[in-house]
Design a protein around this motif. Sequence first.
Motif, short mmCIF file in Angstrom:
data_model
loop_
_atom_site.label_atom_id
_atom_site.label_comp_id
_atom_site.label_asym_id
_atom_site.label_seq_id
_atom_site.Cartn_x
_atom_site.Cartn_y
_atom_site.Cartn_z
N GLU A 36 48.09 -2.09 -36.08
CA GLU A 36 48.94 -3.04 -36.80
C GLU A 36 50.37 -2.50 -36.91
O GLU A 36 51.33 -3.23 -36.73
N ARG A 37 50.51 -1.23 -37.18
CA ARG A 37 51.84 -0.61 -37.26
C ARG A 37 52.55 -0.71 -35.91
O ARG A 37 53.74 -1.04 -35.85
N ALA A 38 51.83 -0.47 -34.83
CA ALA A 38 52.42 -0.56 -33.49
C ALA A 38 52.84 -2.00 -33.17
O ALA A 38 53.89 -2.23 -32.56
N ARG A 39 52.03 -2.98 -33.61
CA ARG A 39 52.41 -4.39 -33.40
C ARG A 39 53.68 -4.74 -34.16
O ARG A 39 54.54 -5.46 -33.66
N LEU A 55 63.40 0.77 -32.45
CA LEU A 55 62.59 1.30 -33.54
C LEU A 55 61.36 1.98 -32.96
O LEU A 55 60.76 1.48 -32.01
N SER A 56 60.99 3.12 -33.52
CA SER A 56 59.76 3.79 -33.11
C SER A 56 59.06 4.34 -34.34
O SER A 56 59.68 4.60 -35.36
N ASP A 57 57.76 4.50 -34.20
CA ASP A 57 56.96 5.07 -35.27
C ASP A 57 57.24 6.56 -35.33
O ASP A 57 57.39 7.22 -34.31
N TRP A 58 57.31 7.10 -36.53
CA TRP A 58 57.56 8.53 -36.70
C TRP A 58 56.40 9.12 -37.50
O TRP A 58 56.37 9.03 -38.72
N GLN A 59 55.42 9.62 -36.77
CA GLN A 59 54.27 10.30 -37.36
C GLN A 59 53.46 9.42 -38.32
O GLN A 59 52.76 9.93 -39.20
N PHE A 63 59.76 5.38 -39.92
CA PHE A 63 60.21 4.79 -38.66
C PHE A 63 61.53 5.44 -38.27
O PHE A 63 62.32 5.80 -39.13
N ARG A 64 61.74 5.55 -36.97
CA ARG A 64 62.98 6.11 -36.42
C ARG A 64 63.74 4.96 -35.78
O ARG A 64 63.25 4.30 -34.86
N LEU A 65 64.94 4.71 -36.27
CA LEU A 65 65.80 3.65 -35.75
C LEU A 65 66.96 4.31 -35.01
O LEU A 65 67.63 5.17 -35.58
N ALA A 66 67.18 3.92 -33.75
CA ALA A 66 68.20 4.57 -32.94
C ALA A 66 69.08 3.55 -32.23
O ALA A 66 68.63 2.46 -31.87
N THR A 67 70.34 3.93 -32.02
CA THR A 67 71.27 3.13 -31.24
C THR A 67 71.24 3.63 -29.80
O THR A 67 70.71 4.70 -29.50
N ARG A 68 71.89 2.88 -28.90
CA ARG A 68 71.99 3.31 -27.50
C ARG A 68 72.85 4.55 -27.35
O ARG A 68 72.73 5.27 -26.37
N THR A 69 73.73 4.78 -28.31
CA THR A 69 74.62 5.94 -28.23
C THR A 69 74.04 7.19 -28.88
O THR A 69 74.68 8.23 -28.89
N GLY A 70 72.84 7.08 -29.44
CA GLY A 70 72.17 8.25 -29.97
C GLY A 70 72.21 8.43 -31.48
O GLY A 70 71.66 9.39 -32.00
N VAL A 72 70.88 8.00 -35.07
CA VAL A 72 69.50 7.83 -35.53
C VAL A 72 69.45 7.81 -37.05
O VAL A 72 70.19 8.54 -37.71
N GLU A 73 68.57 6.99 -37.58
CA GLU A 73 68.29 6.99 -39.01
C GLU A 73 66.79 6.84 -39.20
O GLU A 73 66.16 6.03 -38.53
N LEU A 74 66.23 7.64 -40.10
CA LEU A 74 64.83 7.49 -40.46
C LEU A 74 64.73 6.43 -41.55
O LEU A 74 65.51 6.43 -42.50
N VAL A 75 63.75 5.55 -41.41
CA VAL A 75 63.55 4.44 -42.33
C VAL A 75 62.15 4.60 -42.93
O VAL A 75 61.17 4.72 -42.19
N GLY A 76 62.06 4.61 -44.24
CA GLY A 76 60.79 4.83 -44.91
C GLY A 76 59.78 3.73 -44.69
O GLY A 76 58.60 3.97 -44.55
N ASP A 77 60.24 2.47 -44.66
CA ASP A 77 59.34 1.34 -44.43
C ASP A 77 60.15 0.19 -43.87
O ASP A 77 61.38 0.24 -43.85
N LEU A 78 59.47 -0.84 -43.42
CA LEU A 78 60.16 -1.95 -42.77
C LEU A 78 61.02 -2.75 -43.75
O LEU A 78 61.91 -3.47 -43.33
#
Length: 108
Positions: A36-39, A55-59, A63-70, A72-78
């Motif tokens: 469900e998290r992956a969906r 956006l990618s799952d982080w452990q 969540f890890r949110l990244a731009t094309r330029t690199g 990054v910000e970690l996000v606790g929840d959606l």
Amino acid sequence: MCALCGVLGGAEHWADAHPRPGAFTRNTSPLERRRERARRVAEANRILALFGLKLSDWQGTAFRLATRTGKVELVGDLGHLWAAAERLLGRPLDPLDPVLLARLGPEA
């Protein structure tokens, strides 16, 4: 959700699948909760890609949110995703903008 339910509900975001007894969820096993998290990540990425974000799952804990330029910000929840996206891009975003929804197609 009211603030009291959010405080009493535990550390998880109220929209996340969790295994607590008595809570309504179809995702009772750890594997189902990970799926469900992956969906949710995949669906968020459909929209975020239009802004050059990924956006990618982080452990399984954030969540890890990244731009094309690199950047990054970690996000606790959606629930904090759009605020983080706005900070990374330096401009307001509206995921319900009619023009954006038209670009996503009829299944949006």
